[in-house]
Design a protein around this motif. Structure first.
Motif, PDB file in Angstrom:
ATOM      1  N   ALA A  88      13.335   1.595  -8.762  1.00 27.85           N
ATOM      2  CA  ALA A  88      11.966   1.540  -9.260  1.00 27.85           C
ATOM      3  C   ALA A  88      11.706   0.199  -9.943  1.00 27.85           C
ATOM      4  CB  ALA A  88      11.706   2.679 -10.240  1.00 27.85           C
ATOM      5  N   LYS A  89      10.453  -0.185  -9.987  1.00 26.24           N
ATOM      6  CA  LYS A  89      10.044  -1.386 -10.705  1.00 26.24           C
ATOM      7  C   LYS A  89       9.103  -1.056 -11.856  1.00 26.24           C
ATOM      8  CE  LYS A  89       7.755  -5.883 -10.140  1.00 26.24           C
ATOM      9  NZ  LYS A  89       7.176  -6.864  -9.186  1.00 26.24           N
ATOM     10  N   TRP A  90       8.244  -0.045 -11.665  1.00 23.80           N
ATOM     11  CA  TRP A  90       7.188   0.268 -12.624  1.00 23.80           C
ATOM     12  C   TRP A  90       7.495   1.552 -13.368  1.00 23.80           C
ATOM     13  CZ3 TRP A  90       6.346  -0.905  -7.457  1.00 23.80           C
ATOM     14  CH2 TRP A  90       5.765  -2.160  -7.203  1.00 23.80           C
ATOM     15  N   MET A  91       7.105   1.581 -14.626  1.00 24.33           N
ATOM     16  CA  MET A  91       7.231   2.800 -15.426  1.00 24.33           C
ATOM     17  C   MET A  91       6.000   2.951 -16.313  1.00 24.33           C
ATOM     18  SD  MET A  91      10.317   1.552 -17.974  1.00 24.33           S
ATOM     19  CE  MET A  91      11.347   1.008 -16.613  1.00 24.33           C
TER      20      MET A  91
ATOM     21  N   TYR B 231      -0.678  -1.854 -10.989  1.00 23.61           N
ATOM     22  CA  TYR B 231      -0.471  -0.577 -10.297  1.00 23.61           C
ATOM     23  C   TYR B 231      -1.794   0.178 -10.312  1.00 23.61           C
ATOM     24  CZ  TYR B 231       2.450   3.514  -9.023  1.00 23.61           C
ATOM     25  OH  TYR B 231       3.050   4.571  -8.376  1.00 23.61           O
TER      26      TYR B 231
ATOM     27  N   GLU C  86       5.720   8.761  -5.821  1.00 25.97           N
ATOM     28  CA  GLU C  86       5.494   8.710  -7.260  1.00 25.97           C
ATOM     29  C   GLU C  86       6.049   9.989  -7.872  1.00 25.97           C
ATOM     30  OE1 GLU C  86       1.730   6.800  -8.999  1.00 25.97           O
ATOM     31  OE2 GLU C  86       1.383   8.946  -9.266  1.00 25.97           O
TER      32      GLU C  86
ATOM     33  N   ALA D 113      15.548   3.404 -13.556  1.00 19.97           N
ATOM     34  CA  ALA D 113      14.916   2.496 -12.602  1.00 19.97           C
ATOM     35  C   ALA D 113      15.935   1.871 -11.662  1.00 19.97           C
ATOM     36  CB  ALA D 113      14.144   1.414 -13.354  1.00 19.97           C
TER      37      ALA D 113
ATOM     38  N   SER E 202       9.191   2.921  -0.976  1.00 25.23           N
ATOM     39  CA  SER E 202       9.308   2.328  -2.304  1.00 25.23           C
ATOM     40  C   SER E 202       9.100   3.397  -3.369  1.00 25.23           C
ATOM     41  CB  SER E 202       8.260   1.222  -2.492  1.00 25.23           C
ATOM     42  OG  SER E 202       8.445   0.198  -1.544  1.00 25.23           O
ATOM     43  N   MET E 203       9.707   3.180  -4.522  1.00 27.17           N
ATOM     44  CA  MET E 203       9.536   4.086  -5.647  1.00 27.17           C
ATOM     45  C   MET E 203       8.391   3.610  -6.518  1.00 27.17           C
ATOM     46  SD  MET E 203      10.565   6.824  -7.172  1.00 27.17           S
ATOM     47  CE  MET E 203       9.733   7.510  -8.613  1.00 27.17           C
TER      48      MET E 203
END
Length: 301
Positions: A136-139, A239, A68, A131, A93-94
């Protein structure tokens, strides 16, 4: 953006152990976690000095499957690429990065101001490129300060409209905004504070690209009743982040029973990322190893 202080201040030491660090080592079957816990840079800087890439190697060796980095968007593009390449090497994973400028002391997305909305949407477009670069998938999105001149209903409507327009940008790329409610003790004046409020907003936006970032630390302070609230909002939670209370340090240092919380979300089928958004309760290498030990204990269900 230094929005949280992650530095541990205690000088206490512990006789703890971890797998020795070497940049070429691979994870062993004994050295894994059931959930995808995501440390951040700086958390293991004493155990893996020299560069953030060394820290990534160390995280992977300890069995962490994700990273993260709130600051990812501000990093030079070449550094973003290096991080992504090293994560790919380790099969990591990011997790989240912060997608936009957070306004801590003035209204932004709640205001309905078109210039502020346009600024936010442009930052979302820029975040799409970040991303893609780092896989990345989430922000993270924090809606910002409450507008004292507007009824909460109007503010909610203003926020929902901004998020709908952001989701129209994100949906074609399969990317997801995660809205983070913040507790009012640490962040007074922020519009979004509770799980039910975030749930209502996500339902109104009605997009797979808008979900809740459930930070257990914040919600223990705001509302408690953690597992029932997680269950009530489950279909909109995308998340998790964690930190114990009081102190916002690693699990086992405060009042939250993370063993039960982690077991619960694992049993419900959560296989996403759990961000380790907290400081270390002890300083130095001993403190870093204490963090690893805390997650081994809390993951032992």
């Amino acid at each position: 953006m230094n929005r949280r202080n992650f530095m541990g201040k205690s000088l206490a030491a512990g006789a703890l152990s971890a797998i020795p660090f070497s940049a070429s080592a691979n994870n062993s079957s004994e050295n894994t976690f059931q959930l995808n816990y995501a440390p951040h840079f700086g958390m293991f800087s004493q155990s893996a000095p020299g560069s953030i890439l060394n820290e990534l190697d160390f995280m992977a060796e300890q069995g962490f499957k994700a990273l993260e980095d709130n600051e990812m968007k501000a990093r030079p593009i070449e550094e973003q690429k290096q991080i992504a390449s090293r994560m790919e090497k380790h099969g990591m994973s990011m997790g989240v990065f912060v997608a936009h400028t957070i306004h801590w002391f003035r209204p932004n997305l709640t205001s309905g101001d078109q210039d502020k909305r346009n600024e936010f949407l442009q930052e979302i477009r820029e975040s799409v490129e970040v991303a893609k670069r780092v896989n990345a998938k989430w922000m993270t999105v924090v809606p910002g300060f409450v507008d004292m001149r507007k009824d909460m209903g109007y503010q909610t409507a203003n926020l929902v409209e901004s998020l709908k327009q952001a989701c129209a940008i994100l949906e074609p790329h399969g990317l997801v905004i995660v809205l983070e409610p913040l507790n009012k003790r640490d962040h007074p004046g922020q519009f979004l504070s509770g799980t039910a409020q975030a749930y209502e907003i996500c339902k109104a936006v009605d997009s797979p690209s808008c979900k809740i970032l459930y930070d257990v630390y914040h919600q223990q302070i705001t509302e408690g009743n953690l597992i029932p609230n997680i269950d009530a909002a489950w279909d909109e939670i995308g998340y998790f982040q964690v930190g114990d209370n009081p102190g916002r340090k690693e699990p086992t240092t405060g009042e939250i029973n993370y063993l039960n919380v982690f077991k619960h979300i694992h049993n419900k089928g959560f296989r996403g990322i759990v961000g380790m958004e907290h400081g270390n309760s002890q300083s130095g290498k001993a403190g870093e190893l204490a963090v690893i030990e805390a997650y081994r204990k809390s993951d032992g269900f």
